[in-house]
Design a protein around this motif. Structure first.
Motif, PDB file in Angstrom:
ATOM      1  N   ASN A 122       0.807  -1.222   0.000  1.00 36.53           N
ATOM      2  CA  ASN A 122       0.000   0.000   0.000  1.00 36.53           C
ATOM      3  C   ASN A 122       0.841   1.273   0.000  1.00 36.53           C
ATOM      4  N   ALA A 123       2.147   1.161  -0.223  1.00 32.83           N
ATOM      5  CA  ALA A 123       2.993   2.356  -0.275  1.00 32.83           C
ATOM      6  C   ALA A 123       2.554   3.216  -1.455  1.00 32.83           C
ATOM      7  N   PRO A 124       2.217   4.505  -1.227  1.00 29.15           N
ATOM      8  CA  PRO A 124       1.652   5.337  -2.295  1.00 29.15           C
ATOM      9  C   PRO A 124       2.568   5.527  -3.495  1.00 29.15           C
ATOM     10  N   THR A 125       3.867   5.563  -3.276  1.00 31.44           N
ATOM     11  CA  THR A 125       4.807   5.746  -4.391  1.00 31.44           C
ATOM     12  C   THR A 125       5.765   4.555  -4.484  1.00 31.44           C
ATOM     13  N   GLY A 126       5.271   3.386  -4.101  1.00 27.41           N
ATOM     14  CA  GLY A 126       6.138   2.215  -4.075  1.00 27.41           C
ATOM     15  C   GLY A 126       6.732   1.860  -5.417  1.00 27.41           C
ATOM     16  N   TRP A 127       6.056   2.220  -6.497  1.00 27.95           N
ATOM     17  CA  TRP A 127       6.532   1.861  -7.836  1.00 27.95           C
ATOM     18  C   TRP A 127       7.913   2.433  -8.142  1.00 27.95           C
ATOM     19  N   LYS A 128       8.209   3.627  -7.596  1.00 28.52           N
ATOM     20  CA  LYS A 128       9.473   4.273  -7.968  1.00 28.52           C
ATOM     21  C   LYS A 128      10.686   3.601  -7.338  1.00 28.52           C
ATOM     22  N   TYR A 129      10.448   2.728  -6.345  1.00 21.15           N
ATOM     23  CA  TYR A 129      11.556   2.020  -5.711  1.00 21.15           C
ATOM     24  C   TYR A 129      11.834   0.676  -6.388  1.00 21.15           C
ATOM     25  N   LYS A 130      11.076   0.369  -7.440  1.00 21.66           N
ATOM     26  CA  LYS A 130      11.194  -0.935  -8.086  1.00 21.66           C
ATOM     27  C   LYS A 130      11.752  -0.872  -9.503  1.00 21.66           C
ATOM     28  N   ASN A 131      12.015   0.340  -9.999  1.00 23.29           N
ATOM     29  CA  ASN A 131      12.390   0.446 -11.413  1.00 23.29           C
ATOM     30  C   ASN A 131      13.891   0.547 -11.652  1.00 23.29           C
ATOM     31  N   GLY A 132      14.702   0.361 -10.609  1.00 22.04           N
ATOM     32  CA  GLY A 132      16.148   0.379 -10.801  1.00 22.04           C
ATOM     33  C   GLY A 132      16.737   1.742 -11.067  1.00 22.04           C
TER      34      GLY A 132
END
Length: 247
Positions: free
Chosen positions: A102-112
């Protein structure tokens, strides 16, 4: 070496204390562990020589995490003074932490993205030199991404193996020098800019398979007798007390 924000000073001081055999890293809400050196080469040289020192999780961390734990490494370069041309190298280290669904901006920590700090760095107060972004006038940082060829290091890990990981990360960045579509090349550009005399001559050696030996040659260990494990600690500028982190 310590946890938190390293002091920066134009004057280098002799290293105080003894490097311990074990540096225990906590898990979760904790300040990053750092190692500071006057230059990139000094950093690799010190770590390559400390064959008896390793990083491992604390007992509390092993009680919480039942799977293998991996490191998230951020390389920072900090200008010692706004009017100086000298930059210090700082290595920040945390144990990787899963990103909550549920992290609101979690996507940005997954793109390398090499300009984004890992999620584990958001769990506590951020060191001062990382707060101004990845490319500020007085400080830069580079987050080492995970790739098939260079995954995140698994704990426990010795200092020489960590030095090899760093050297391989730089070689990966050099391989991407002509790739403007990603930020991987930033590490090589920073090191060439800040330490133009430190570039190793790796071209005559084998490719990835010989990185450990090439690193030894770079730091002056290829053909000379091994020196005392604390012989080069004077090149670091932050006092370190073994009882604080060893066990």
């Amino acid at each position: 070496m310590n946890f938190g924000t390293p002091p920066i000073s134009p004057s280098l001081k002799p290293f105080a204390g003894v490097i311990p055999n074990v540096i225990a890293l906590p898990y979760g809400r904790t300040l990053p562990f750092y190692i500071k050196a006057p230059s990139w080469r000094n950093m690799l040289k010190l770590m390559a020589r400390l064959s008896g020192t390793r990083l491992e999780p604390t007992m509390e961390a092993m009680a919480v995490v039942k799977t293998e734990m991996r490191l998230r490494v951020v390389i920072s370069f900090v200008k010692v003074h706004h009017a100086s041309s000298d930059w210090h190298t700082i290595l920040y280290i945390t144990i990787d932490h899963p990103i909550p669904p549920n992290a609101p901006t979690g996507w940005k920590y997954k793109n390398g993205d090499t300009s984004t700090l890992p999620w584990s760095y958001t769990l506590s107060q951020m060191p001062a030199f990382l707060r101004d972004g990845a490319d500020s006038p007085l400080s830069k940082f580079y987050t080492i991404p995970s790739t098939n060829e260079l995954p995140f290091p698994v704990l426990p890990i010795s200092f020489p193996n960590l030095a090899t990981y760093l050297a391989t990360a730089l070689e990966t960045a050099r391989d991407a020098m002509h790739d403007s579509s990603s930020g991987v090349r930033r590490l090589a550009k920073y090191i060439d800019q800040f330490y133009p005399n430190d570039r190793p001559t790796f071209d005559d050696g084998p490719e990835r398979g010989g990185m450990r030996q090439r690193l030894k040659n770079f730091v002056g260990m290829g053909s000379r007798p091994q020196r005392d494990r604390n012989a080069d600690v004077y090149e670091l500028v932050t006092p370190f007390v073994a009882d604080d982190f060893g066990r």
